[in-house]
Enzyme design. Structure first.
Site, PDB file in Angstrom:
ATOM      1  CE  LYS A 239     -27.160 -10.126  -5.627  1.00 48.91           C
ATOM      2  NZ  LYS A 239     -28.418  -9.477  -5.721  1.00 48.91           N
ATOM      3  NE  ARG A 240     -21.874 -13.140 -14.949  1.00 49.62           N
ATOM      4  CZ  ARG A 240     -21.514 -12.877 -16.216  1.00 49.62           C
ATOM      5  NH1 ARG A 240     -20.278 -13.068 -16.607  1.00 49.62           N
ATOM      6  NH2 ARG A 240     -22.391 -12.422 -17.061  1.00 49.62           N
TER       7      ARG A 240
END
Ligand code: GLU
Length: 272
Positions: A239-240
């Site tokens: 998700k980063r």
């Protein structure tokens, strides 16, 4: 039976640490069992697929010190997807759906394992042949046809297949030759994969894949859904945004073999 695992990236974007971890887990499970580790490029995502990335992926895996056998990319297997979809049509288990995402959202359907659960609006209505249509599997009818089915995950153990969480899942996408579910299930069977290894974010998909195996009379593998890499704040790495890709790290001269060792030990490198 010889263990066969695979890494099946989609060339829609660069590979990141989460992908590297997934590839390493699949590679190491195969090698530890004296088996085979396959690379399959999942390139049927229409305009989102960027063929040039496949070469980058190969360089990334080599840089990590992995050895693999490459099997044909999904774009070369369209006839097998078509034939399987036709088999499901003949069995009366799929229907055409012309709903757009907006129309589905407007009905405010419930949320399931993989986003909004399609409420089946097109199931019993004639569809307009002028509109692009997807093919959806009638999950209730399909489950009735096969009865209770079980699948085995090396970590979670025995699991009763519960694909209803997906609702009537898309089997053939609008203007694309197959959905991920259909293509990956068929390919794993065709490639002789015995241990489907991937992140636990795809755990729920395996309910659908197990059902498709039963309907299409495909061999049933085992699964290994590995945990996802988390950063120091407990956030999923996938998700980063904006973290360097494997290609960035490789081109910057980072040591890929050392990175692979760090990932094996779950010690995340600086700058993740
Ligand atoms: N192409 C899929 C992805 O990149 C593969 C998922 C799987 O391993 O089944 O997410």
């Amino acid at each position: 039976m010889q263990t066969v695992t695979r890494f099946a990236p989609s060339p829609n974007g660069h590979l990141h640490l989460g992908h590297a971890f997934s590839a390493i887990v699949a590679h190491d499970l195969a090698k530890a069992a004296g088996g085979r580790f396959l690379l399959r490029i999942e390139d049927i995502d229409g305009p989102r697929s960027r063929p040039e990335l496949a070469d980058e992926f190969r360089r990334d895996l080599e840089w990590l010190g992995l050895e693999w056998e490459e099997v044909p990319a999904q774009s070369t297997r369209l006839a097998s997807y078509e034939a399987a979809a036709e088999q499901l049509v003949q069995a009366g288990l799929v229907y055409s759906c012309t709903c757009t995402r907006k129309e589905i959202e407007a009905i405010e359907p419930r949320r399931g394992a993989d986003g909004l659960v399609y409420p089946g609006s097109c199931r019993d209505r004639p569809h307009d042949p002028g509109k692009p249509a997807a093919l959806r599997l009638d999950i209730d009818s399909a489950m009735e046809r096969v009865g209770e089915i079980i699948w085995t995950d090396e970590i979670a153990g025995s699991v009763i297949a519960d694909p209803r969480e997906f609702g009537d899942v898309v089997i053939v996408r609008k203007e694309l030759p197959a959905s991920y579910h259909l293509a990956a299930t068929l390919d794993d069977a065709a490639d002789g994969v015995t241990l489907v290894t991937r992140g636990e974010d795809l755990f729920a998909s395996s309910h659908v894949h197990r059902l498709l195996q039963e309907l299409l009379k495909l061999p049933v593998p085992r699964w290994h859904h590995h945990r996802l890499l988390l950063d120091e704040n407990g956030e999923k790495l996938a998700k980063r945004r904006g973290s360097p890709s494997l290609a960035d790290r490789r081109i910057a001269g980072e040591d890929g073999l050392m990175l692979a060792e760090q990932l094996r030990l779950q010690e995340l490198p600086v700058g993740t």
